[in-house]
Motif scaffolding. Structure first.
Motif, PDB file in Angstrom:
ATOM      1  N   CYS A  34       0.833  -1.196   0.000  1.00 51.95           N
ATOM      2  CA  CYS A  34       0.000   0.000   0.000  1.00 51.95           C
ATOM      3  C   CYS A  34       0.869   1.248   0.000  1.00 51.95           C
ATOM      4  CB  CYS A  34      -0.940   0.013   1.203  1.00 51.95           C
ATOM      5  SG  CYS A  34      -0.126  -0.358   2.772  1.00 51.95           S
ATOM      6  N   ALA A  35       0.230   2.370  -0.336  1.00 51.13           N
ATOM      7  CA  ALA A  35       0.920   3.661  -0.343  1.00 51.13           C
ATOM      8  C   ALA A  35      -0.033   4.713   0.189  1.00 51.13           C
ATOM      9  CB  ALA A  35       1.387   4.027  -1.754  1.00 51.13           C
ATOM     10  N   GLY A  36       0.492   5.632   1.006  1.00 54.82           N
ATOM     11  CA  GLY A  36      -0.315   6.724   1.522  1.00 54.82           C
ATOM     12  C   GLY A  36      -1.544   6.243   2.264  1.00 54.82           C
ATOM     13  N   TYR A  70      -2.674  -7.985  -1.481  1.00 52.59           N
ATOM     14  CA  TYR A  70      -3.706  -6.944  -1.445  1.00 52.59           C
ATOM     15  C   TYR A  70      -3.035  -5.603  -1.723  1.00 52.59           C
ATOM     16  CZ  TYR A  70      -6.613 -10.490   0.780  1.00 52.59           C
ATOM     17  OH  TYR A  70      -7.315 -11.640   1.052  1.00 52.59           O
ATOM     18  N   LEU A  71      -3.558  -4.880  -2.718  1.00 51.68           N
ATOM     19  CA  LEU A  71      -2.986  -3.604  -3.115  1.00 51.68           C
ATOM     20  C   LEU A  71      -3.973  -2.473  -2.837  1.00 51.68           C
ATOM     21  CD1 LEU A  71      -1.582  -4.486  -6.686  1.00 51.68           C
ATOM     22  CD2 LEU A  71      -0.627  -5.080  -4.442  1.00 51.68           C
ATOM     23  N   CYS A  72      -3.453  -1.332  -2.407  1.00 52.10           N
ATOM     24  CA  CYS A  72      -4.285  -0.142  -2.281  1.00 52.10           C
ATOM     25  C   CYS A  72      -3.386   1.083  -2.273  1.00 52.10           C
ATOM     26  CB  CYS A  72      -5.150  -0.175  -1.018  1.00 52.10           C
ATOM     27  SG  CYS A  72      -6.413   1.118  -0.997  1.00 52.10           S
ATOM     28  N   GLY A  73      -3.804   2.106  -3.001  1.00 50.85           N
ATOM     29  CA  GLY A  73      -3.026   3.340  -3.098  1.00 50.85           C
ATOM     30  C   GLY A  73      -3.360   4.036  -4.404  1.00 50.85           C
ATOM     31  N   PRO A  74      -2.598   5.050  -4.781  1.00 46.47           N
ATOM     32  CA  PRO A  74      -2.833   5.716  -6.064  1.00 46.47           C
ATOM     33  C   PRO A  74      -2.755   4.716  -7.212  1.00 46.47           C
ATOM     34  CG  PRO A  74      -1.291   6.966  -4.717  1.00 46.47           C
ATOM     35  CD  PRO A  74      -1.489   5.654  -4.024  1.00 46.47           C
ATOM     36  N   LEU A  75      -3.543   4.956  -8.251  1.00 46.79           N
ATOM     37  CA  LEU A  75      -3.604   4.010  -9.370  1.00 46.79           C
ATOM     38  C   LEU A  75      -2.244   3.735 -10.000  1.00 46.79           C
ATOM     39  CD1 LEU A  75      -5.357   2.203 -11.063  1.00 46.79           C
ATOM     40  CD2 LEU A  75      -5.984   4.173 -12.478  1.00 46.79           C
ATOM     41  N   ILE A 103      -3.853 -11.547  -6.841  1.00 44.91           N
ATOM     42  CA  ILE A 103      -3.624 -10.114  -6.597  1.00 44.91           C
ATOM     43  C   ILE A 103      -4.969  -9.415  -6.542  1.00 44.91           C
ATOM     44  CG2 ILE A 103      -2.466  -8.016  -7.370  1.00 44.91           C
ATOM     45  CD1 ILE A 103      -0.613  -9.784  -9.060  1.00 44.91           C
ATOM     46  N   ARG A 104      -5.302  -8.868  -5.400  1.00 45.60           N
ATOM     47  CA  ARG A 104      -6.579  -8.187  -5.214  1.00 45.60           C
ATOM     48  C   ARG A 104      -6.304  -6.720  -4.887  1.00 45.60           C
ATOM     49  NH1 ARG A 104      -9.145 -13.143  -1.546  1.00 45.60           N
ATOM     50  NH2 ARG A 104      -8.551 -14.776  -3.055  1.00 45.60           N
ATOM     51  N   TYR A 105      -7.232  -5.873  -5.240  1.00 47.08           N
ATOM     52  CA  TYR A 105      -6.964  -4.448  -5.047  1.00 47.08           C
ATOM     53  C   TYR A 105      -8.232  -3.705  -4.669  1.00 47.08           C
ATOM     54  CZ  TYR A 105      -9.084  -3.624  -9.638  1.00 47.08           C
ATOM     55  OH  TYR A 105      -9.962  -3.571 -10.687  1.00 47.08           O
TER      56      TYR A 105
END
Length: 402
Positions: free
Chosen positions: A272-274, A362-367, A387-389
């Motif tokens: 993740c980011a931010g 699991y991914l989350c953050g700016p595109l 890979i889930r987002y």
């Protein structure tokens, strides 16, 4: 499954519909809100309308669904429909509203394509619409039933009992129930919709990830202040929550929804980011509450340590878990005062960390961040299904369909 009669018509007209689908979406929304201004009062996020995100998401979803009917008629794009259905359920969307949408969408198709829309073409695309709409209506009916609510009762008042300033740009709000109704626990990774009256009197909804496991009395969510760029205004909801909402105020929240939830049967990697840390914080909190021994790897990227939202909570939860590691990437240096497993300077490189075997990512953050990380994972041999987002706002990426 689409009828044989309509299949050929949709196949023949899909290229021209696809070429004009964004203009169709723009005219659709313009006419919809002109005829039904009430839909902007509590259902639609007008910020997404201003930036065109909702129009792009609608256009992409219709085109993808129509393509799937032709190419894979034995199955619908389940991930796409689930994501939309959960968003709709968190807004209290009703089955009868699909007829309103149908009427204005079909008008927009005819308005853009003009004489190309014969009775045969209109009938074929009418079939496409109702196949998609009925699939969503059925999923949403199940989502309401699972929570024991109806569209009009997804909402509930909560009182703000604590404000936590996570960073200059992020505030966490802890709310407590104000009635004696049972609080059904959220699933790890889910979000709630917050509905507030704006200064001009319009009711507006926004979704926020739950950042801590429920305890039966409280819920917690974190809000990043949205800064306008290029002359755009600041986010109206985030501004209110940052500047005007105080302890003791009452907020209206939906019951929790969201299709990206933790699978605790396999090792997990959170990248993740931010503010993308938000749903990951909720998942970590659930694991701590369950005293889990699951293998967990947290990869987080930020500008620096001061801008890392929910840092104290997340680090403490990682330390509380028996089999968890955490690695940080800071654009402005590689120093950290936190007892983590590694700190790097620059942009995130998941290849710098030895991954757990058979992990779910699991991914989350700016595109752009998620696209980069996902590309690196795929190049490293991670299967796309693993890979889930989570996307904040309309899904303009739709990587689940790859």
């Amino acid at each position: 499954m689409i009828s044989d009669t309509s299949r050929g018509v949709v196949a023949a007209t899909l290229p021209v519909v696809g070429e004009h689908i964004e203009e169709i979406a723009r005219r659709f929304y313009r006419r919809l809100f002109s005829e039904h201004p009430d839909l902007m009062d509590g259902v639609f996020n007008r910020g997404n309308q201003v930036h065109g995100h909702q129009q792009q998401a609608l256009a992409g979803s219709v085109a993808v669904f129509a393509t799937a009917l032709l190419e894979t008629p034995e199955r619908v794009p389940e991930q796409l429909l689930q994501r939309i259905a959960h968003k709709h359920a968190s807004l209290g969307v009703r089955a009868d509203q699909y007829q309103v949408v149908h009427d204005h969408l079909m008008w927009a198709i005819g308005d853009v394509l003009d004489d190309a829309v014969t009775d045969e073409v209109a009938a074929a695309w009418d079939e496409v619409y109702w196949l998609m709409a009925n699939a969503l209506i059925n999923q949403e009916r199940g989502l309401y039933s699972a929570r024991g609510v109806r569209p009009e009762t997804v909402w509930r008042d909560w009182r703000v009992v604590r404000r936590i300033k996570e960073s200059d740009e992020v505030v966490t709000l802890v709310v407590r129930r104000v009635d004696d109704r049972l609080v059904k626990a959220s699933l790890p990774g889910q979000y709630v919709t917050v509905r507030m009256r704006m200064p001009d009197g319009t009711l507006q909804p926004r979704q926020y990830s739950l950042t801590r496991a429920d305890d039966g009395e409280h819920r917690q969510f974190s809000v990043k202040r949205v800064r306008g760029a290029g002359g755009d205004p600041d986010g109206e909801m985030s501004t209110l929550l940052h500047d005007s909402v105080k302890v003791g105020d009452v907020l209206t929240l939906s019951v929790p929804y969201g299709d990206v939830v933790l699978d605790d049967s396999r090792p997990v990697v959170f990248a993740c980011a931010g503010i993308g840390i938000a749903p990951m914080a909720g998942m970590l909190s659930h694991l701590v509450a369950a005293e889990s021994a699951l293998s967990v790897t947290v990869l987080h990227a930020d500008h620096d340590e001061a801008s890392f939202p929910l840092r104290r909570q997340v680090v403490n939860d990682v330390l509380a878990l028996r089999n968890a590691r955490m690695y940080l990437w800071y654009e402005n240096g590689s120093r950290s005062l936190e007892p983590v497993d590694g700190v790097f300077e620059g942009l995130m490189d998941p290849g710098a960390v030895e991954p757990a075997q058979d992990a779910v990512y699991y991914l989350c953050g700016p595109l752009p961040f998620m696209q980069s990380v996902r590309g690196r994972l795929l190049d490293a041999g991670v299967a796309a299904r693993d890979i889930r987002y989570e996307v904040f706002g309309p899904d303009l990426w739709q990587a689940d369909l790859d």
